[in-house]
Design an enzyme around this catalytic site. Sequence first.
Site, PDB file in Angstrom:
ATOM      1  N   TYR A 286      -0.838 -24.439  66.341  1.00  0.00           N
ATOM      2  CA  TYR A 286      -1.169 -22.847  66.964  1.00  0.00           C
ATOM      3  C   TYR A 286      -0.720 -22.424  66.097  1.00  0.00           C
ATOM      4  O   TYR A 286       0.373 -22.377  65.687  1.00  0.00           O
ATOM      5  CB  TYR A 286      -0.259 -22.351  68.062  1.00  0.00           C
ATOM      6  CG  TYR A 286      -0.301 -24.001  69.155  1.00  0.00           C
ATOM      7  CD1 TYR A 286      -2.007 -24.676  69.235  1.00  0.00           C
ATOM      8  CD2 TYR A 286      -0.312 -24.030  69.893  1.00  0.00           C
ATOM      9  CE1 TYR A 286      -2.359 -25.427  69.884  1.00  0.00           C
ATOM     10  CE2 TYR A 286      -0.151 -24.949  71.095  1.00  0.00           C
ATOM     11  CZ  TYR A 286      -1.209 -25.740  71.523  1.00  0.00           C
ATOM     12  OH  TYR A 286      -2.056 -27.123  72.390  1.00  0.00           O
TER      13      TYR A 286
ATOM     14  N   HIS B 221      -0.879 -34.962  69.454  1.00  0.00           N
ATOM     15  CA  HIS B 221      -1.794 -33.807  70.052  1.00  0.00           C
ATOM     16  C   HIS B 221      -3.423 -34.717  70.730  1.00  0.00           C
ATOM     17  O   HIS B 221      -3.825 -34.414  71.494  1.00  0.00           O
ATOM     18  CB  HIS B 221      -2.286 -32.616  69.581  1.00  0.00           C
ATOM     19  CG  HIS B 221      -2.462 -31.427  69.671  1.00  0.00           C
ATOM     20  ND1 HIS B 221      -2.664 -30.092  69.067  1.00  0.00           N
ATOM     21  CD2 HIS B 221      -3.144 -31.144  71.351  1.00  0.00           C
ATOM     22  CE1 HIS B 221      -2.671 -29.507  69.606  1.00  0.00           C
ATOM     23  NE2 HIS B 221      -2.860 -30.078  71.254  1.00  0.00           N
TER      24      HIS B 221
ATOM     25  N   SER C 190      -4.490 -25.452  79.862  1.00  0.00           N
ATOM     26  CA  SER C 190      -5.675 -24.751  80.490  1.00  0.00           C
ATOM     27  C   SER C 190      -5.965 -25.465  82.418  1.00  0.00           C
ATOM     28  O   SER C 190      -6.973 -25.386  82.527  1.00  0.00           O
ATOM     29  CB  SER C 190      -6.735 -25.318  80.008  1.00  0.00           C
ATOM     30  OG  SER C 190      -6.764 -25.326  78.160  1.00  0.00           O
TER      31      SER C 190
ATOM     32  N   LEU D 288      -6.349 -22.915  84.748  1.00  0.00           N
ATOM     33  CA  LEU D 288      -7.022 -21.787  84.612  1.00  0.00           C
ATOM     34  C   LEU D 288      -8.879 -21.671  84.231  1.00  0.00           C
ATOM     35  O   LEU D 288      -9.416 -20.502  83.954  1.00  0.00           O
ATOM     36  CB  LEU D 288      -6.747 -20.323  85.168  1.00  0.00           C
ATOM     37  CG  LEU D 288      -5.247 -19.883  85.162  1.00  0.00           C
ATOM     38  CD1 LEU D 288      -4.591 -18.669  84.620  1.00  0.00           C
ATOM     39  CD2 LEU D 288      -5.617 -20.102  86.789  1.00  0.00           C
ATOM     40  N   GLY D 289      -9.547 -22.872  83.751  1.00  0.00           N
ATOM     41  CA  GLY D 289     -10.806 -22.942  83.211  1.00  0.00           C
ATOM     42  C   GLY D 289     -10.871 -21.934  81.394  1.00  0.00           C
ATOM     43  O   GLY D 289     -11.367 -21.889  82.007  1.00  0.00           O
ATOM     44  N   ARG D 290      -9.394 -22.113  80.935  1.00  0.00           N
ATOM     45  CA  ARG D 290      -9.222 -21.260  79.904  1.00  0.00           C
ATOM     46  C   ARG D 290      -9.641 -19.451  80.179  1.00  0.00           C
ATOM     47  O   ARG D 290     -10.465 -18.746  79.289  1.00  0.00           O
ATOM     48  CB  ARG D 290     -10.740 -21.464  78.500  1.00  0.00           C
ATOM     49  CG  ARG D 290     -10.192 -22.791  78.512  1.00  0.00           C
ATOM     50  CD  ARG D 290     -10.860 -23.111  77.463  1.00  0.00           C
ATOM     51  NE  ARG D 290     -10.509 -24.862  77.304  1.00  0.00           N
ATOM     52  CZ  ARG D 290      -9.564 -25.794  76.754  1.00  0.00           C
ATOM     53  NH1 ARG D 290      -9.264 -24.689  75.610  1.00  0.00           N
ATOM     54  NH2 ARG D 290      -9.876 -27.301  76.299  1.00  0.00           N
ATOM     55  N   GLY D 291      -9.272 -19.169  81.400  1.00  0.00           N
ATOM     56  CA  GLY D 291      -8.990 -17.888  81.354  1.00  0.00           C
ATOM     57  C   GLY D 291     -10.746 -17.728  82.719  1.00  0.00           C
ATOM     58  O   GLY D 291     -10.733 -17.196  83.582  1.00  0.00           O
TER      59      GLY D 291
ATOM     60  N   GLY E  69     -13.716 -14.891  85.416  1.00  0.00           N
ATOM     61  CA  GLY E  69     -15.573 -15.450  85.910  1.00  0.00           C
ATOM     62  C   GLY E  69     -15.816 -15.011  84.496  1.00  0.00           C
ATOM     63  O   GLY E  69     -15.294 -14.942  83.753  1.00  0.00           O
TER      64      GLY E  69
END
Length: 347
Positions: A65, A132, A211, A213-216, A221
């Site tokens: 990162y 990783h 993830s 939250l589905g990457r946001g 949406g």
Amino acid sequence: MAAESSVKVPRIKLGTQGLEVSAQGLGCMGMSSFYGPPKPEPDMIELIHHAINSGITFLDTSDVYGPHTNEILLGKALKDGVREKVELATKFGIILQDNQFCVQGDPAYVRAACEASLKRLDIDCIDLYYQHRIDTRVPIEVTIGELKKLVEEGKIKYIGLSEASTSTIKRAHAVHPITAVQLEWSLWSRDVEKEIIPTCRELGIGIVAYSPLGRGFLSFGPKLLETLSEGDSRKYFPRFQPENLEHNKRLFDSVNDMANRKGCTPSQLALAWVHHQGIDVCPIPGTTKIENLNKNIEALFVKLSKEDMAELESIASADAVKGDRYGPGLGTWEHSDTPLLSTWKVA
């Protein structure tokens, strides 16, 4: 640091080797890379301190990162007695060179990577150290053998794997107990449920859901794409492409409608679904805003009935999502048993 929050975040046992963490963690990747430009360091340190004071003490980073800059950020945030308040996880095994990611897991690299992370984090011991991605050129037994030595030397406390298959997990666990497996698990990423989740539970391995939250996407949406800055890697993920987006919008709309009925946000509903998978599961949603962190904490207290879970099950059915999780060539658990290209280009 600010005064402690009155919110009481539960704590859980992660795996059966003795590691105890907050029931929800904080993914730190987006503070430094991949989701747009790095965020201001003072703001991110304030956010980390707020998380800790609120009871979110399980912090997740990686040497890739930045690369490296997120670990340096965490090192600065954990000074002046803060280190003792957290459970710190970092990862090794992905190297960014010449605009390509490379996977590496040989013993010499494992040791060098650990020493470098300890230096950047400015600590003596890493609580949870993950591989990783799996280097298929090196037997997993060899990689875990070196990690076992690092445990014996007191440089790491617990060993984890990320994006590992059932076979890889079992082989690794036979060399040294694996404390946690990190995997993508959410209402729109459920491929791990058939084999990997049962294997972890059979072996007493904790589950860390990244993830969640589905990457946001489960927060905003398709509108999410309107807010992404230049260089945000999500722009290139298959599930965010036009040919898949309209279909995937249906999942978000259904989650959003249900959240409205329950009096919570879609993010909170999606996180609550992960929490309701079991007390051996710890989601690690990432954020760069204190407001969002506070809302994510509230998801811990969203109660879902059997009827609610059944409704979410129907919403997140097998055909609810179109598109792969990653682009071509990026290794996942599906590739951790068989030889794969050991490099792939960054989008």
